[in-house]
Every structure is written in structure tokens, then in C-alpha cells.
Write a protein that holds these residues in place. Structure first.
Motif, PDB file in Angstrom:
ATOM      1  N   SER A   2       0.847  -1.184   0.000  1.00  0.00           N
ATOM      2  CA  SER A   2       0.000   0.000   0.000  1.00  0.00           C
ATOM      3  C   SER A   2       0.884   1.237   0.000  1.00  0.00           C
ATOM      4  O   SER A   2       1.570   1.526   0.970  1.00  0.00           O
ATOM      5  CB  SER A   2      -0.906  -0.003   1.239  1.00  0.00           C
ATOM      6  OG  SER A   2      -1.623   1.209   1.350  1.00  0.00           O
ATOM      7  N   ARG A  88      -8.515  -5.141  -3.646  1.00  0.00           N
ATOM      8  CA  ARG A  88      -9.187  -6.045  -2.702  1.00  0.00           C
ATOM      9  C   ARG A  88      -8.996  -7.506  -3.114  1.00  0.00           C
ATOM     10  O   ARG A  88      -8.848  -8.374  -2.266  1.00  0.00           O
ATOM     11  CB  ARG A  88     -10.659  -5.705  -2.582  1.00  0.00           C
ATOM     12  CG  ARG A  88     -11.334  -6.533  -1.480  1.00  0.00           C
ATOM     13  CD  ARG A  88     -12.763  -6.122  -1.279  1.00  0.00           C
ATOM     14  NE  ARG A  88     -13.352  -6.874  -0.202  1.00  0.00           N
ATOM     15  CZ  ARG A  88     -13.993  -6.330   0.809  1.00  0.00           C
ATOM     16  NH1 ARG A  88     -14.106  -5.018   0.896  1.00  0.00           N
ATOM     17  NH2 ARG A  88     -14.538  -7.080   1.737  1.00  0.00           N
ATOM     18  N   GLN A  91      -5.816  -8.422  -1.774  1.00  0.00           N
ATOM     19  CA  GLN A  91      -5.904  -8.507  -0.317  1.00  0.00           C
ATOM     20  C   GLN A  91      -6.520  -9.843   0.102  1.00  0.00           C
ATOM     21  O   GLN A  91      -6.025 -10.508   1.017  1.00  0.00           O
ATOM     22  CB  GLN A  91      -6.754  -7.365   0.257  1.00  0.00           C
ATOM     23  CG  GLN A  91      -6.068  -6.023   0.258  1.00  0.00           C
ATOM     24  CD  GLN A  91      -6.958  -4.951   0.839  1.00  0.00           C
ATOM     25  OE1 GLN A  91      -8.167  -4.904   0.588  1.00  0.00           O
ATOM     26  NE2 GLN A  91      -6.363  -4.052   1.620  1.00  0.00           N
ATOM     27  N   SER A  94      -4.108 -12.601  -0.494  1.00  0.00           N
ATOM     28  CA  SER A  94      -3.088 -12.564   0.551  1.00  0.00           C
ATOM     29  C   SER A  94      -3.620 -13.159   1.852  1.00  0.00           C
ATOM     30  O   SER A  94      -2.960 -13.978   2.494  1.00  0.00           O
ATOM     31  CB  SER A  94      -2.637 -11.117   0.771  1.00  0.00           C
ATOM     32  OG  SER A  94      -1.628 -11.055   1.735  1.00  0.00           O
ATOM     33  N   LYS A  95      -4.816 -12.784   2.236  1.00  0.00           N
ATOM     34  CA  LYS A  95      -5.437 -13.313   3.454  1.00  0.00           C
ATOM     35  C   LYS A  95      -5.562 -14.831   3.370  1.00  0.00           C
ATOM     36  O   LYS A  95      -5.272 -15.552   4.337  1.00  0.00           O
ATOM     37  CB  LYS A  95      -6.809 -12.655   3.649  1.00  0.00           C
ATOM     38  CG  LYS A  95      -7.700 -13.293   4.680  1.00  0.00           C
ATOM     39  CD  LYS A  95      -7.257 -13.016   6.071  1.00  0.00           C
ATOM     40  CE  LYS A  95      -8.321 -13.540   7.032  1.00  0.00           C
ATOM     41  NZ  LYS A  95      -7.864 -13.735   8.360  1.00  0.00           N
ATOM     42  N   MET A 101      -0.351  -7.147   4.499  1.00  0.00           N
ATOM     43  CA  MET A 101      -0.154  -5.951   3.690  1.00  0.00           C
ATOM     44  C   MET A 101       0.852  -5.052   4.395  1.00  0.00           C
ATOM     45  O   MET A 101       0.739  -4.814   5.592  1.00  0.00           O
ATOM     46  CB  MET A 101      -1.484  -5.200   3.525  1.00  0.00           C
ATOM     47  CG  MET A 101      -1.372  -3.916   2.705  1.00  0.00           C
ATOM     48  SD  MET A 101      -2.984  -3.161   2.351  1.00  0.00           S
ATOM     49  CE  MET A 101      -3.260  -2.206   3.837  1.00  0.00           C
ATOM     50  N   GLU A 117      -7.682   1.580   1.296  1.00  0.00           N
ATOM     51  CA  GLU A 117      -7.043   0.254   1.370  1.00  0.00           C
ATOM     52  C   GLU A 117      -7.037  -0.275   2.805  1.00  0.00           C
ATOM     53  O   GLU A 117      -7.222  -1.471   3.027  1.00  0.00           O
ATOM     54  CB  GLU A 117      -5.621   0.344   0.820  1.00  0.00           C
ATOM     55  CG  GLU A 117      -5.585   0.611  -0.670  1.00  0.00           C
ATOM     56  CD  GLU A 117      -4.251   1.134  -1.183  1.00  0.00           C
ATOM     57  OE1 GLU A 117      -4.155   1.324  -2.415  1.00  0.00           O
ATOM     58  OE2 GLU A 117      -3.319   1.348  -0.384  1.00  0.00           O
ATOM     59  N   ALA A 121      -8.812  -3.658   3.993  1.00  0.00           N
ATOM     60  CA  ALA A 121      -8.046  -4.680   4.710  1.00  0.00           C
ATOM     61  C   ALA A 121      -8.771  -5.088   5.988  1.00  0.00           C
ATOM     62  O   ALA A 121      -8.826  -6.278   6.343  1.00  0.00           O
ATOM     63  CB  ALA A 121      -6.643  -4.176   5.033  1.00  0.00           C
ATOM     64  N   LEU A 126      -7.348  -8.755   6.886  1.00  0.00           N
ATOM     65  CA  LEU A 126      -5.941  -8.880   6.507  1.00  0.00           C
ATOM     66  C   LEU A 126      -5.061  -8.100   7.474  1.00  0.00           C
ATOM     67  O   LEU A 126      -5.331  -6.935   7.777  1.00  0.00           O
ATOM     68  CB  LEU A 126      -5.747  -8.344   5.086  1.00  0.00           C
ATOM     69  CG  LEU A 126      -4.335  -8.397   4.502  1.00  0.00           C
ATOM     70  CD1 LEU A 126      -3.853  -9.836   4.362  1.00  0.00           C
ATOM     71  CD2 LEU A 126      -4.311  -7.691   3.140  1.00  0.00           C
TER      72      LEU A 126
END
Length: 144
Positions: A2, A88, A91, A94-95, A101, A117, A121, A126
Motif C-alpha cells: 500500500s 481487494r 488482499q 493474501s489473506k 499488507m 485500502e 483490509a 488482513l
């Protein structure tokens, strides 16, 4: 990742230097990093980073039709995607892989897009690690 978002430029010099330092860092270079300023500049928000705009990167909140937000073959965001939806998406990815992040807060504070962001998150669940600097220049520092 970010970082401050800008329509006039790809990113700030500080954010670019930070991203390059991450790629050189012996620990952080092992992570897959998504940098939104590298490609996606569309938005269903005419102001791009108006936090009052209802888009939070979901198909139900985004004003760009799904057919334009996702590649027909890969089912992933594409060059015509709303930046919020693309961010998103990454995100959530990633989660789902126990990721996180990294948010780069520059000397002047978080940008409006970064505030969005952060909210997304939180909605995704996240983990966010925020860096902060009171220096205008990143180059004189190195990651260890």
C-alpha cells in the motif's frame, strides 16, 4: 503493498525506493508483492480516492460491470478493472495464503487511497504492517 496513489505519476519516489528496497531485502524478497501503481488506473469513483464513494472493491459495491473487472479466461482483475476491486482481490488472495499488507506511510501521512485500502483490509481481515517515516528521502536508509 500500500503506497501513495497518483494519477499524474506512477508513484512517489519514496514509495518506488521502498519497493526496490523490499526486493533487495533478504527476507522480504521472498514474498510475492502486489504493487497497484504498477498497472491499474481505472476507477468507478470519478475522483478515484474519495473515501465517501461506496466502492469497497467488491462486485456488489463497484460501479464497473464484472465483465470489465475480470479477465474472461483467468477470472482475475485485468487492465480495465477498478483499482479498488483489483486491490481487494489481492488482499483476499493474501489473506487466504496467510499473507499481510505492508503500508508505507510517508512523511505527509497516508494518501486517501491508502485510507480506503486500510478500510478494505479491515473488512477482509488482513493483517497490516504500517511503516512510518519522518524523512522525505528513503535512499539514505537501507533494510537490514
Amino acid at each position: 503493498l500500500s503506497v501513495k496513489f497518483s494519477l499524474a505519476e506512477k508513484t512517489t519516489q519514496y514509495a518506488s525506493d521502498f519497493a526496490l528496497a523490499m526486493k533487495r531485502d533478504r527476507f522480504l524478497k521472498n514474498f510475492k508483492t502486489y504493487n497497484p501503481n504498477a498497472w491499474c488506473k481505472e476507477s468507478c469513483d470519478p475522483d478515484f480516492t474519495n473515501i465517501a464513494h461506496p466502492c469497497r472493491g467488491t462486485s456488489s459495491t463497484c460501479g464497473i460491470p464484472e465483465v470489465d473487472n475480470y479477465d474472461a479466461v483467468t477470472k482475475r482483475p485485468c487492465s480495465k478493472s477498478c483499482w479498488r476491486l483489483a486491490f481487494r482481490f489481492h488482499q483476499e488472495e493474501s489473506k487466504d495464503t496467510n499473507g499481510f499488507m505492508i503500508q508505507v506511510e510517508e512523511q505527509s501521512g497516508l494518501g486517501d487511497g491508502q485510507k480506503i485500502e486500510t478500510e478494505m483490509a479491515r473488512e477482509v481481515g488482513l493483517k497490516v504492517f504500517r511503516t512510518y517515516t519522518d524523512e522525505p528521502d528513503f535512499k539514505k536508509y537501507t533494510t537490514q
